[in-house]
Enzyme design. Structure first.
Site, mmCIF file in Angstrom:
data_model
loop_
_atom_site.group_PDB
_atom_site.id
_atom_site.type_symbol
_atom_site.label_atom_id
_atom_site.label_comp_id
_atom_site.label_asym_id
_atom_site.label_seq_id
_atom_site.Cartn_x
_atom_site.Cartn_y
_atom_site.Cartn_z
ATOM 1 N N TYR A 34 9.343 53.006 9.971
ATOM 2 C CA TYR A 34 7.976 52.718 10.428
ATOM 3 C C TYR A 34 7.077 52.428 9.231
ATOM 4 O O TYR A 34 6.233 51.539 9.277
ATOM 5 C CB TYR A 34 7.404 53.890 11.228
ATOM 6 C CG TYR A 34 6.090 53.511 11.880
ATOM 7 C CD1 TYR A 34 6.074 52.896 13.123
ATOM 8 C CD2 TYR A 34 4.876 53.720 11.220
ATOM 9 C CE1 TYR A 34 4.879 52.490 13.698
ATOM 10 C CE2 TYR A 34 3.682 53.318 11.784
ATOM 11 C CZ TYR A 34 3.683 52.713 13.026
ATOM 12 O OH TYR A 34 2.507 52.307 13.594
ATOM 13 N N PHE A 52 -7.717 23.580 13.756
ATOM 14 C CA PHE A 52 -6.463 23.860 14.442
ATOM 15 C C PHE A 52 -6.812 24.783 15.624
ATOM 16 O O PHE A 52 -7.695 25.632 15.504
ATOM 17 C CB PHE A 52 -5.395 24.485 13.542
ATOM 18 C CG PHE A 52 -4.126 24.677 14.324
ATOM 19 C CD1 PHE A 52 -3.361 23.582 14.690
ATOM 20 C CD2 PHE A 52 -3.752 25.937 14.783
ATOM 21 C CE1 PHE A 52 -2.238 23.726 15.495
ATOM 22 C CE2 PHE A 52 -2.627 26.089 15.581
ATOM 23 C CZ PHE A 52 -1.862 24.987 15.937
ATOM 24 N N THR A 53 -6.087 24.604 16.728
ATOM 25 C CA THR A 53 -6.446 25.273 17.984
ATOM 26 C C THR A 53 -6.695 26.779 17.827
ATOM 27 O O THR A 53 -7.784 27.268 18.141
ATOM 28 C CB THR A 53 -5.342 25.034 19.027
ATOM 29 O OG1 THR A 53 -4.086 25.382 18.454
ATOM 30 C CG2 THR A 53 -5.305 23.568 19.459
ATOM 31 N N ASP A 70 -5.023 27.872 5.004
ATOM 32 C CA ASP A 70 -3.991 27.944 6.045
ATOM 33 C C ASP A 70 -2.751 27.294 5.444
ATOM 34 O O ASP A 70 -2.628 26.071 5.385
ATOM 35 C CB ASP A 70 -4.445 27.213 7.307
ATOM 36 C CG ASP A 70 -3.392 27.290 8.422
ATOM 37 O OD1 ASP A 70 -2.218 27.559 8.106
ATOM 38 O OD2 ASP A 70 -3.748 27.073 9.595
ATOM 39 N N LYS A 105 6.881 28.243 10.362
ATOM 40 C CA LYS A 105 7.037 26.818 10.040
ATOM 41 C C LYS A 105 7.769 26.679 8.705
ATOM 42 O O LYS A 105 8.970 26.893 8.641
ATOM 43 C CB LYS A 105 5.675 26.127 10.012
ATOM 44 C CG LYS A 105 5.098 25.838 11.405
ATOM 45 C CD LYS A 105 4.406 27.012 12.006
ATOM 46 C CE LYS A 105 3.520 26.648 13.169
ATOM 47 N NZ LYS A 105 2.983 27.834 13.832
ATOM 48 N N ARG A 110 -1.252 16.255 21.943
ATOM 49 C CA ARG A 110 -2.267 16.656 20.971
ATOM 50 C C ARG A 110 -3.434 15.696 21.149
ATOM 51 O O ARG A 110 -3.601 14.737 20.414
ATOM 52 C CB ARG A 110 -1.732 16.585 19.539
ATOM 53 C CG ARG A 110 -0.796 17.732 19.167
ATOM 54 C CD ARG A 110 -1.488 18.999 18.730
ATOM 55 N NE ARG A 110 -1.681 20.022 19.736
ATOM 56 C CZ ARG A 110 -1.473 21.310 19.526
ATOM 57 N NH1 ARG A 110 -0.987 21.743 18.392
ATOM 58 N NH2 ARG A 110 -1.751 22.193 20.452
ATOM 59 N N PHE A 157 -4.039 23.850 26.754
ATOM 60 C CA PHE A 157 -2.843 23.005 26.706
ATOM 61 C C PHE A 157 -1.557 23.781 26.961
ATOM 62 O O PHE A 157 -0.586 23.231 27.454
ATOM 63 C CB PHE A 157 -2.746 22.273 25.357
ATOM 64 C CG PHE A 157 -2.741 23.203 24.161
ATOM 65 C CD1 PHE A 157 -3.926 23.691 23.652
ATOM 66 C CD2 PHE A 157 -1.551 23.581 23.575
ATOM 67 C CE1 PHE A 157 -3.926 24.555 22.566
ATOM 68 C CE2 PHE A 157 -1.542 24.448 22.484
ATOM 69 C CZ PHE A 157 -2.732 24.933 21.988
HETATM 70 N N1 F0G Z 1 -2.143 27.179 11.651
HETATM 71 C C1 F0G Z 1 -1.464 26.038 11.829
HETATM 72 C C2 F0G Z 1 -1.736 24.862 10.962
HETATM 73 C C3 F0G Z 1 -0.490 25.971 12.838
HETATM 74 O O1 F0G Z 1 0.176 24.847 13.018
HETATM 75 C C4 F0G Z 1 -0.267 27.111 13.657
HETATM 76 C C5 F0G Z 1 0.695 27.063 14.741
HETATM 77 C C6 F0G Z 1 -1.007 28.264 13.431
HETATM 78 C C7 F0G Z 1 -1.934 28.259 12.397
HETATM 79 C C8 F0G Z 1 -0.846 29.496 14.270
HETATM 80 O O2 F0G Z 1 0.335 30.141 13.947
HETATM 81 O O3 F0G Z 1 1.681 29.979 16.037
HETATM 82 O O4 F0G Z 1 2.314 31.528 14.191
HETATM 83 O O5 F0G Z 1 0.343 32.012 15.583
HETATM 84 N N2 F0G Z 1 1.141 25.993 15.195
HETATM 85 C C9 F0G Z 1 2.152 25.828 16.226
HETATM 86 C C10 F0G Z 1 2.390 24.379 16.431
HETATM 87 C C11 F0G Z 1 1.894 26.577 17.462
HETATM 88 O O6 F0G Z 1 3.196 24.060 17.312
HETATM 89 O O7 F0G Z 1 1.831 23.554 15.718
HETATM 90 P P1 F0G Z 1 1.213 30.960 15.014
#
Ligand code: F0G
Length: 463
Positions: free
Chosen positions: A78, A130-131, A221, A264, A388, A455
């Site tokens: 832990y 970014f979303t 990021d 990624k 997108r 989405f």
């Molecule tokens: N920042 C970027 C540039 C991303 O592409 C993503 C995730 C995140 C932050 C968030 O990270 O998913 O680990 O919580 N992108 C995925 C995509 C979902 O399909 O582009 P996460």
């Protein structure tokens, strides 16, 4: 690059395949049913109904045998897991950030940094939204302001660094709102929503000077930092003889902290972290992580997952790996360009982005062209892509109106080390087929719309 012979060699993969995972080949009839049951949203398809899965490059990479071996060395304590210390040391070595808080994935880190730094009424300028990043900024009371260069919004323009910041626009915003209202600048490498487009080191250096002048920090990021480094090495004068690892380090050294979705570039199926250089910020992050993720030495990750990540980071910056990774994406992109299919140019690092507005010029944005195109590609071949465009952009929180982004795209995202060149050929063949029949695509209407990140779960029907 050592000598001429090396330069001529193809991008072929620097690995061989040790294990395979069978995928199902479906009939058109089966796909008709599957996409109808998924309400024409590729996020709602079952993966067993997908042949080639280009939904995302997130968490879909193939791990190496070294990473899998590391999984067996998981120290599932832990507190104070050995794997945490290995991860911390690796992040310090490769990225240079001082303090690290693991999180279950990228958005866990975005949540923590947004809650710590943003006050209600603040503004957060960034090189395109970014979303999840933007949503966490808004949930913390902030407003995101796009300061990416205008070139990024033109899908046809061959500009080498479409991820750059418009420094004049940024300075105007700082002057307008005052530096006190801007807790940080949010800078992504290999900007996802712009099509995987890189930021240059010269732009980042100028940005550093500007932010230093006003005493504003930069949060990076770094989800796709290695891909960005590849493009710098390829395109930016003065970096041809630097290693990818050196370029990655130089990028990180120009920023004050980072959020990472390790799913990624870092070649793992789950995980992420928040990294900062300021001890004060770290203390605040440690207080937050125990509430939302877990203790500061695991932050929502199992020991084995931290070990896989610690081993994935060095692999992610290896020259041969990144050349093959981006090489495969460029291969697919070039094939589509040769077929006169409209794509975002130049081709980015993690995927090829189809320009749905040009692909389906007869559909207005309220008929969801990109969403429709993703569904049609799936129907044709079982290739799964994602929207997108207007669905991803969501609504203006103030007015409630659709944001109608300039880019209406379908992303064909390539997982790392997973598919072969022949798979890429099939993808191109299928898209060509859909392109030839594009006049028959009539668009979708939305049946159900979730409140956040619509989405992922929105439902549609065919018009
Ligand atoms: N920042 C970027 C540039 C991303 O592409 C993503 C995730 C995140 C932050 C968030 O990270 O998913 O680990 O919580 N992108 C995925 C995509 C979902 O399909 O582009 P996460």
């Amino acid at each position: 690059m050592k000598g001429q012979a090396r330069k001529k060699r193809s991008w072929a993969e620097p690995y061989k395949i040790k294990m395979v995972e069978p995928v199902k080949m479906t009939t058109r009839e089966e796909r008709e049913r599957a996409i109808r049951e998924a309400f024409y949203n590729t996020f709602l398809l079952r993966s067993r109904d997908v042949y080639i899965d280009l939904l995302t490059d997130s968490g879909t990479s193939a791990m190496s045998d070294r990473q899998w071996a590391g999984m067996m060395l998981g120290d599932e304590a832990y507190a104070g897991s050995e794997n945490f210390y290995h991860l911390e040391e690796t992040i310090r070595n490769y990225y240079g950030y001082k303090y690290i808080v693991p999180t279950h994935q990228g958005r866990g880190a975005e949540h923590i940094i947004s809650q710590i730094l943003i006050n209600k009424g603040d503004y957060i300028p960034g090189n395109m939204y970014f979303t999840t990043t933007k949503l966490h900024q808004e949930l913390a009371g902030g407003t995101f302001i796009d300061v990416i260069i205008p070139e990024a919004h033109d899908p046809d323009l061959e500009y080498p660094f479409k991820g750059n910041v418009d420094l004049q626009k940024l300075e105007d915003i700082i002057k307008q709102h005052g530096a006190g209202k801007i807790p940080y600048i949010s800078i992504a490498t290999a900007v996802n929503m712009a099509g995987g487009q890189p930021i240059s080191l010269s732009n980042l250096k100028e940005l550093r000077q500007l932010t230093d002048k006003y005493g504003i920090i930069i949060i990076h990021d770094m989800t796709r930092v290695a891909e960005n480094a590849y493009f710098i090495k390829d395109r930016e004068p003065g970096y041809q003889d630097k290693s990818i690892a050196e370029i990655v380090r130089e990028i990180c050294d120009l920023t004050d902290g980072a959020t990472m979705s390790a799913k990624k570039d870092a070649l793992v199926n789950i995980g992420g972290f928040l990294a900062v250089n300021d001890e004060n910020l770290y203390e605040k992050a440690m207080n937050m992580v125990v509430i939302y993720e877990g203790l500061h030495t695991y932050g929502g990750m199992a020991g084995r997952d931290m070990e896989a990540l610690a081993r994935g980071i060095p692999e992610s910056v290896s020259e041969d790996h990144i050349r093959a990774r981006v090489g495969q994406v460029l291969y697919l992109g070039q094939k589509l360009i040769d077929l006169d299919i409209p794509v975002v140019k130049p081709i980015g690092g993690h995927g090829v982005f189809l320009n749905a507005s040009q692909f389906l010029p007869h559909l207005s944005q309220d008929l969801f062209p990109a969403q429709s195109l993703a569904a049609e590609i799936y129907l044709d071949s079982g290739v799964r892509s994602m929207e997108r465009g207007v669905v991803s952009a969501g609504r203006d929180p103030e007015t409630g109106k659709n944001l109608n982004p300039k880019l209406e795209l379908v992303r064909l995202t390539i997982p790392r080390r997973v598919y072969t060149q022949a798979h890429m050929d099939v993808v191109a063949e299928s898209i060509e087929e859909v392109f030839l029949d594009r006049k028959n695509i009539r668009g979708l209407s939305m049946l159900y719309e979730p409140k956040y990140l619509r989405f992922f779960q929105a439902k549609f029907e065919r018009i």
